[in-house]
Write a protein that holds these residues in place. Structure first.
Motif, PDB file in Angstrom:
ATOM      1  N   LEU A 189       6.497  11.959  -4.001  1.00 25.92           N
ATOM      2  CA  LEU A 189       5.999  12.031  -3.256  1.00 25.92           C
ATOM      3  C   LEU A 189       5.118  12.795  -1.905  1.00 25.92           C
ATOM      4  O   LEU A 189       4.754  13.616  -1.203  1.00 25.92           O
ATOM      5  N   THR A 190       3.660  12.440  -3.184  1.00 25.68           N
ATOM      6  CA  THR A 190       2.036  12.569  -2.683  1.00 25.68           C
ATOM      7  C   THR A 190       1.678  11.850  -1.795  1.00 25.68           C
ATOM      8  O   THR A 190       1.701  10.604  -2.313  1.00 25.68           O
ATOM      9  N   LYS A 191       1.486  12.595  -0.761  1.00 25.92           N
ATOM     10  CA  LYS A 191       0.561  11.600  -0.368  1.00 25.92           C
ATOM     11  C   LYS A 191      -1.108  11.404  -0.250  1.00 25.92           C
ATOM     12  O   LYS A 191      -1.469  12.139  -0.783  1.00 25.92           O
ATOM     13  N   ILE A 192      -1.532   9.964   0.469  1.00 25.60           N
ATOM     14  CA  ILE A 192      -2.372   9.879   0.140  1.00 25.60           C
ATOM     15  C   ILE A 192      -3.586   9.606   1.408  1.00 25.60           C
ATOM     16  O   ILE A 192      -3.270   9.362   2.445  1.00 25.60           O
ATOM     17  N   GLU A 193      -5.042  10.262   1.324  1.00 23.19           N
ATOM     18  CA  GLU A 193      -5.404  10.235   2.287  1.00 23.19           C
ATOM     19  C   GLU A 193      -6.979   9.599   2.278  1.00 23.19           C
ATOM     20  O   GLU A 193      -7.354   9.766   1.139  1.00 23.19           O
ATOM     21  N   VAL A 194      -7.572   8.589   3.589  1.00 24.40           N
ATOM     22  CA  VAL A 194      -8.572   9.082   3.072  1.00 24.40           C
ATOM     23  C   VAL A 194      -9.124   9.159   4.712  1.00 24.40           C
ATOM     24  O   VAL A 194      -9.212   9.355   5.488  1.00 24.40           O
ATOM     25  N   GLU A 195     -11.192   9.653   3.914  1.00 18.89           N
ATOM     26  CA  GLU A 195     -11.749   9.861   5.019  1.00 18.89           C
ATOM     27  C   GLU A 195     -12.478   8.348   5.237  1.00 18.89           C
ATOM     28  O   GLU A 195     -13.385   7.794   4.647  1.00 18.89           O
ATOM     29  N   CYS A 196     -12.226   8.140   6.803  1.00 14.66           N
ATOM     30  CA  CYS A 196     -12.921   7.421   7.280  1.00 14.66           C
ATOM     31  C   CYS A 196     -14.450   7.886   8.518  1.00 14.66           C
ATOM     32  O   CYS A 196     -13.812   8.899   9.467  1.00 14.66           O
ATOM     33  N   ASP A 197     -15.668   7.463   8.403  1.00  9.80           N
ATOM     34  CA  ASP A 197     -16.539   7.657   9.401  1.00  9.80           C
ATOM     35  C   ASP A 197     -16.619   6.163  10.401  1.00  9.80           C
ATOM     36  O   ASP A 197     -17.307   6.927  11.351  1.00  9.80           O
ATOM     37  N   GLY A 198     -15.623   5.552  10.529  1.00 13.48           N
ATOM     38  CA  GLY A 198     -15.835   4.390  11.492  1.00 13.48           C
ATOM     39  C   GLY A 198     -14.532   3.763  11.704  1.00 13.48           C
ATOM     40  O   GLY A 198     -13.999   3.422  10.263  1.00 13.48           O
ATOM     41  N   LEU A 199     -15.111   2.977  12.316  1.00 12.45           N
ATOM     42  CA  LEU A 199     -13.008   2.151  12.873  1.00 12.45           C
ATOM     43  C   LEU A 199     -13.269   1.076  11.793  1.00 12.45           C
ATOM     44  O   LEU A 199     -11.995   0.905  11.543  1.00 12.45           O
ATOM     45  N   ASP A 200     -14.366   0.229  11.457  1.00 13.22           N
ATOM     46  CA  ASP A 200     -13.702  -0.619  10.578  1.00 13.22           C
ATOM     47  C   ASP A 200     -12.631  -0.011   9.329  1.00 13.22           C
ATOM     48  O   ASP A 200     -12.731  -0.270   8.462  1.00 13.22           O
ATOM     49  N   GLN A 201     -13.586   1.528   8.733  1.00 11.01           N
ATOM     50  CA  GLN A 201     -12.623   1.964   7.323  1.00 11.01           C
ATOM     51  C   GLN A 201     -11.571   2.476   8.015  1.00 11.01           C
ATOM     52  O   GLN A 201     -10.400   2.150   7.403  1.00 11.01           O
ATOM     53  N   VAL A 202     -11.057   2.547   9.106  1.00  6.89           N
ATOM     54  CA  VAL A 202      -9.628   2.593  10.019  1.00  6.89           C
ATOM     55  C   VAL A 202      -8.712   1.101   9.894  1.00  6.89           C
ATOM     56  O   VAL A 202      -7.937   1.719   9.348  1.00  6.89           O
ATOM     57  N   GLN A 203      -9.955   0.349   9.954  1.00 11.13           N
ATOM     58  CA  GLN A 203      -9.083  -0.330   9.848  1.00 11.13           C
ATOM     59  C   GLN A 203      -8.497  -1.404   8.238  1.00 11.13           C
ATOM     60  O   GLN A 203      -7.231  -0.907   7.825  1.00 11.13           O
ATOM     61  N   GLU A 204      -9.207  -0.968   7.772  1.00 11.40           N
ATOM     62  CA  GLU A 204      -9.159  -1.247   6.214  1.00 11.40           C
ATOM     63  C   GLU A 204      -8.477  -0.827   5.157  1.00 11.40           C
ATOM     64  O   GLU A 204      -7.254  -0.396   4.595  1.00 11.40           O
ATOM     65  N   ALA A 205      -8.424   1.137   5.472  1.00 12.40           N
ATOM     66  CA  ALA A 205      -7.071   2.175   5.442  1.00 12.40           C
ATOM     67  C   ALA A 205      -6.029   2.227   5.681  1.00 12.40           C
ATOM     68  O   ALA A 205      -5.042   1.949   4.726  1.00 12.40           O
ATOM     69  N   LEU A 206      -6.138   1.664   6.331  1.00 14.93           N
ATOM     70  CA  LEU A 206      -4.964   1.076   6.911  1.00 14.93           C
ATOM     71  C   LEU A 206      -3.683   0.394   6.867  1.00 14.93           C
ATOM     72  O   LEU A 206      -2.661  -0.023   6.692  1.00 14.93           O
ATOM     73  N   ALA A 207      -4.628  -1.444   6.512  1.00 10.52           N
ATOM     74  CA  ALA A 207      -4.774  -2.766   6.091  1.00 10.52           C
ATOM     75  C   ALA A 207      -3.779  -1.876   4.164  1.00 10.52           C
ATOM     76  O   ALA A 207      -3.278  -2.489   4.190  1.00 10.52           O
TER      77      ALA A 207
END
Length: 278
Positions: A189-207
């Motif tokens: 039940l623990t969430k995983i959070e990813v720090e992103c500093d660019g939109l390319d990383q956002v896309q990778e984290a989402l995928a």
């Protein structure tokens, strides 16, 4: 939210620091048999935090004193409001005075500053989060103060959640690999959070199936793009460069949370006094 037993140990440390071998002034000037009543009062408008801790300072130093609380934590008060009344041996009350005032001034300062940030984004769906950038030894009290001001607590400590930052990702080789490793080992039940500093990383984290994506020091325009890109498939947290004059524009992008350490790290202590009832 804070542990009262831990807080009592902190109070012992604070009193030891301030009193030392004894309050020379009070012992020389005040008759041990004399009693007094003092009012703790707000000298400016504020949001209260730590009033019970301040009361505990008095009773910890002098168990025979009587404290009557007039307000509760998270209350908003105006200048002149009476916060508590304390009665008992005058010598002991004067000795404990500064320690009691220091903590309630500090915590109420954080709560008051936090409330300003919360008000600035009240017209949006975004909620304010605090951070782990707290004074060593005072984290739980300062996070309590943040909550009194209307913020939500982020991680209480490193054991409160998984946050993958740039260095974690660098060691693991990629966001995809970092999330995969974390997902395999993390409690269910623990969430995983990813720090992103660019939109390319956002896309990778989402995928990769990240639960929460932190938009770190992104422009307002990029935040809006990220909100559209994610489209509700993960929670979005904006962080970095958050000030009272910038927070509204960032919240209006549609992010779910905004995290900042500024109220905890730079809030001025509010003005609270202890005056003789006579």
């Amino acid at each position: 939210m804070y542990d009262k037993f831990v807080t009592l140990r902190l109070i012992d440390q604070w009193l030891t620091e301030d009193v030392g071998c004894g309050d020379l002034t009070a012992q020389l000037m005040i008759d041990p048999a004399s009693t007094a009543t003092f009012y703790m009062n707000a000298r400016e408008p504020m949001t209260i935090a730590g009033i019970e801790v301040a009361a505990a300072v008095f009773t910890r130093y002098e168990p025979g004193c009587k404290v009557e609380l007039k307000v509760a934590d998270a209350d908003k008060v105006e200048k002149g409001a009476i916060l508590l009344v304390v009665s008992g041996p005058a010598q002991a009350l004067l000795t404990a005075e500064r320690t009691a005032l220091n903590i309630v001034q500090r915590l109420s300062g954080i709560a008051t500053e936090t409330a300003k940030y919360v008000a600035a984004i009240a017209h949006t769906k975004a909620r304010l989060l605090d951070t782990r950038k707290t004074t060593p030894g005072l984290r739980m009290l300062e996070k309590h103060a943040s909550a009194c001001g209307g913020a939500l607590n982020h991680r209480l400590g490193l054991d409160s959640g998984v946050m993958l930052k740039d260095n974690h990702i660098a060691v693991c080789g990629s966001i995809e690999n970092a999330v995969r490793i974390a997902r395999r080992k993390v409690p269910a039940l623990t969430k995983i959070e990813v720090e992103c500093d660019g939109l390319d990383q956002v896309q990778e984290a989402l995928a990769a199936g990240t639960d929460v994506i932190m938009l770190d020091n992104m422009s307002v325009a990029d935040m809006k793009t990220a909100v559209d890109m994610v489209a509700g498939r993960a929670l979005l947290e904006a962080s970095g460069g958050i000030r009272l004059d910038t927070i509204a524009a960032k919240a209006e992008t549609g992010v779910d949370f905004i995290s900042t350490s500024r109220p905890q790290q730079s809030a001025p202590a509010v003005d609270i006094g202890l005056d003789d009832a006579a």
